[in-house]
Design a protein around this motif. Structure first.
Motif, PDB file in Angstrom:
ATOM      1  N   CYS A 110       0.875  -1.174   0.000  1.00  0.00           N
ATOM      2  CA  CYS A 110       0.000   0.000   0.000  1.00  0.00           C
ATOM      3  C   CYS A 110       0.913   1.225   0.000  1.00  0.00           C
ATOM      4  CB  CYS A 110      -0.916  -0.037   1.218  1.00  0.00           C
ATOM      5  SG  CYS A 110      -2.088   1.325   1.297  1.00  0.00           S
ATOM      6  N   VAL A 111       1.294   1.665  -1.199  1.00  0.00           N
ATOM      7  CA  VAL A 111       2.333   2.697  -1.301  1.00  0.00           C
ATOM      8  C   VAL A 111       1.948   3.814  -2.271  1.00  0.00           C
ATOM      9  CG1 VAL A 111       4.206   1.104  -0.706  1.00  0.00           C
ATOM     10  CG2 VAL A 111       3.558   1.399  -3.106  1.00  0.00           C
ATOM     11  N   HIS A 112       2.759   4.849  -2.231  1.00  0.00           N
ATOM     12  CA  HIS A 112       2.686   5.989  -3.151  1.00  0.00           C
ATOM     13  C   HIS A 112       1.401   6.790  -2.978  1.00  0.00           C
ATOM     14  CE1 HIS A 112       5.677   3.695  -5.927  1.00  0.00           C
ATOM     15  NE2 HIS A 112       6.159   3.933  -4.729  1.00  0.00           N
ATOM     16  N   THR A 113       1.213   7.333  -1.841  1.00  0.00           N
ATOM     17  CA  THR A 113       0.151   8.280  -1.467  1.00  0.00           C
ATOM     18  C   THR A 113      -1.204   7.657  -1.184  1.00  0.00           C
ATOM     19  OG1 THR A 113      -0.678   8.916  -3.671  1.00  0.00           O
ATOM     20  CG2 THR A 113       1.272  10.088  -2.852  1.00  0.00           C
ATOM     21  N   VAL A 114      -1.349   6.347  -1.260  1.00  0.00           N
ATOM     22  CA  VAL A 114      -2.649   5.722  -1.028  1.00  0.00           C
ATOM     23  C   VAL A 114      -3.202   6.097   0.344  1.00  0.00           C
ATOM     24  CG1 VAL A 114      -3.879   3.524  -0.794  1.00  0.00           C
ATOM     25  CG2 VAL A 114      -2.148   3.824  -2.593  1.00  0.00           C
ATOM     26  N   THR A 115      -2.362   6.118   1.364  1.00  0.00           N
ATOM     27  CA  THR A 115      -2.845   6.410   2.717  1.00  0.00           C
ATOM     28  C   THR A 115      -3.379   7.833   2.856  1.00  0.00           C
ATOM     29  OG1 THR A 115      -0.614   6.961   3.474  1.00  0.00           O
ATOM     30  CG2 THR A 115      -1.384   4.686   3.821  1.00  0.00           C
ATOM     31  N   ALA A 116      -3.045   8.714   1.929  1.00  0.00           N
ATOM     32  CA  ALA A 116      -3.581  10.079   1.976  1.00  0.00           C
ATOM     33  C   ALA A 116      -5.104  10.076   1.808  1.00  0.00           C
ATOM     34  CB  ALA A 116      -2.940  10.941   0.895  1.00  0.00           C
ATOM     35  N   TYR A 117      -5.633   9.015   1.206  1.00  0.00           N
ATOM     36  CA  TYR A 117      -7.070   8.909   1.000  1.00  0.00           C
ATOM     37  C   TYR A 117      -7.780   8.219   2.158  1.00  0.00           C
ATOM     38  CZ  TYR A 117      -5.666  10.345  -3.605  1.00  0.00           C
ATOM     39  OH  TYR A 117      -5.118  11.048  -4.642  1.00  0.00           O
ATOM     40  N   VAL A 143       3.816  -0.397   3.661  1.00  0.00           N
ATOM     41  CA  VAL A 143       2.958   0.784   3.548  1.00  0.00           C
ATOM     42  C   VAL A 143       3.822   2.025   3.732  1.00  0.00           C
ATOM     43  CG1 VAL A 143       2.318   0.780   6.000  1.00  0.00           C
ATOM     44  CG2 VAL A 143       0.794   1.835   4.355  1.00  0.00           C
ATOM     45  N   ASP A 144       3.511   3.053   2.984  1.00  0.00           N
ATOM     46  CA  ASP A 144       4.158   4.335   3.264  1.00  0.00           C
ATOM     47  C   ASP A 144       3.071   5.331   3.644  1.00  0.00           C
ATOM     48  OD1 ASP A 144       3.023   5.117   0.839  1.00  0.00           O
ATOM     49  OD2 ASP A 144       4.909   5.426  -0.177  1.00  0.00           O
ATOM     50  N   LEU A 145       3.469   6.304   4.395  1.00  0.00           N
ATOM     51  CA  LEU A 145       2.534   7.318   4.860  1.00  0.00           C
ATOM     52  C   LEU A 145       2.814   8.607   4.106  1.00  0.00           C
ATOM     53  CD1 LEU A 145       2.698   6.565   8.675  1.00  0.00           C
ATOM     54  CD2 LEU A 145       1.025   5.756   7.009  1.00  0.00           C
ATOM     55  N   ALA A 146       1.838   9.032   3.322  1.00  0.00           N
ATOM     56  CA  ALA A 146       2.007  10.228   2.516  1.00  0.00           C
ATOM     57  C   ALA A 146       1.995  11.464   3.393  1.00  0.00           C
ATOM     58  CB  ALA A 146       0.888  10.312   1.487  1.00  0.00           C
ATOM     59  N   ASN A 147       2.873  12.374   3.091  1.00  0.00           N
ATOM     60  CA  ASN A 147       2.922  13.648   3.784  1.00  0.00           C
ATOM     61  C   ASN A 147       2.078  14.648   2.990  1.00  0.00           C
ATOM     62  OD1 ASN A 147       3.607  16.152   4.861  1.00  0.00           O
ATOM     63  ND2 ASN A 147       5.694  15.500   5.316  1.00  0.00           N
ATOM     64  N   PRO A 148       1.060  15.238   3.617  1.00  0.00           N
ATOM     65  CA  PRO A 148       0.190  16.165   2.881  1.00  0.00           C
ATOM     66  C   PRO A 148       0.941  17.316   2.209  1.00  0.00           C
ATOM     67  CG  PRO A 148      -0.755  15.655   5.019  1.00  0.00           C
ATOM     68  CD  PRO A 148       0.623  15.046   4.992  1.00  0.00           C
ATOM     69  N   ILE A 149       2.103  17.647   2.717  1.00  0.00           N
ATOM     70  CA  ILE A 149       2.872  18.735   2.110  1.00  0.00           C
ATOM     71  C   ILE A 149       3.270  18.415   0.676  1.00  0.00           C
ATOM     72  CG2 ILE A 149       5.217  18.103   2.819  1.00  0.00           C
ATOM     73  CD1 ILE A 149       4.909  21.362   3.709  1.00  0.00           C
ATOM     74  N   LEU A 150       3.337  17.134   0.366  1.00  0.00           N
ATOM     75  CA  LEU A 150       3.633  16.714  -1.005  1.00  0.00           C
ATOM     76  C   LEU A 150       2.642  17.285  -2.005  1.00  0.00           C
ATOM     77  CD1 LEU A 150       4.492  12.919  -1.249  1.00  0.00           C
ATOM     78  CD2 LEU A 150       5.494  14.744  -2.582  1.00  0.00           C
ATOM     79  N   PHE A 151       1.413  17.494  -1.562  1.00  0.00           N
ATOM     80  CA  PHE A 151       0.352  17.901  -2.467  1.00  0.00           C
ATOM     81  C   PHE A 151       0.068  19.397  -2.445  1.00  0.00           C
ATOM     82  CE2 PHE A 151      -0.311  13.514  -1.278  1.00  0.00           C
ATOM     83  CZ  PHE A 151      -0.322  12.926  -2.522  1.00  0.00           C
ATOM     84  N   GLN A 152       0.696  20.121  -1.547  1.00  0.00           N
ATOM     85  CA  GLN A 152       0.473  21.555  -1.496  1.00  0.00           C
ATOM     86  C   GLN A 152       1.201  22.227  -2.645  1.00  0.00           C
ATOM     87  OE1 GLN A 152       1.651  22.742   2.429  1.00  0.00           O
ATOM     88  NE2 GLN A 152      -0.170  21.889   3.362  1.00  0.00           N
TER      89      GLN A 152
END
Length: 165
Positions: A110-117, A143-152
């Motif tokens: 479960c990788v590459h920003t999936v956890t952001a959802y 699993v990786d945990l997406a950092n919301p700053i990636l999307f700002q």
């Protein structure tokens, strides 16, 4: 994930334009880590698969793959790509937290920003419960945990599309 349905046809192009070589580097790094977690030809559930960047590579390496995504558009695009590459693994339209495993897997990816959802505690807890149900005894989760700053301020514009986040 109705929103993803609307851009599933250009998702790969948008990712490449928005994240450039970083997305390729993340994919390569993920594919380097997976063999340290599961034997060759092991079974892998790719949760939040998108258009299949990881699953297609895993199938090519001989892993027994099953893929799920909450977006019907993404699963349709992924299934078409899998067939185009000569693969016939299940690509299932289902949110992670509602997926009922068809078998026990050696690894859940479960990788590459999936956890952001998975943006509420309830959604994250349900996803973790799914991972537990999907794993065989001794199975592992990557699993990786997406950092919301990636999307700002992740904006990109060219002649084809205008992406503003």
């Amino acid at each position: 994930m109705t929103a993803h349905n609307s851009w599933s046809d250009i998702y790969d192009q948008v990712n490449k334009a928005s994240f450039g070589s970083m997305i390729d580097a993340l994919t390569r790094k993920t594919l380097e880590v997976i063999p340290t977690l599961v034997d060759e030809r092991g079974s892998v559930l790719d949760a939040g698969v998108g258009t299949g960047r990881i699953s297609l590579e895993l199938a090519n390496l001989g892993y027994d793959v099953e893929a799920i995504d909450a977006s019907e558009g993404m699963t349709e695009k992924h299934q078409a790509k899998a067939v185009e590459h000569g693969f016939n693994y299940p690509v299932i339209h289902s949110p992670i937290q509602k997926y009922e495993p068809t078998k026990a897997f050696d690894l859940v990816v479960c990788v590459h920003t999936v956890t952001a959802y998975l943006h509420t505690d309830e959604m994250l807890d349900a996803a973790i419960d799914t991972f537990k149900k999907a794993l065989r005894p001794g199975g592992r989760v990557l699993v990786d945990l997406a950092n919301p700053i990636l999307f700002q301020d992740s904006n990109y514009r060219d002649d084809t599309f205008d992406r503003q986040v």
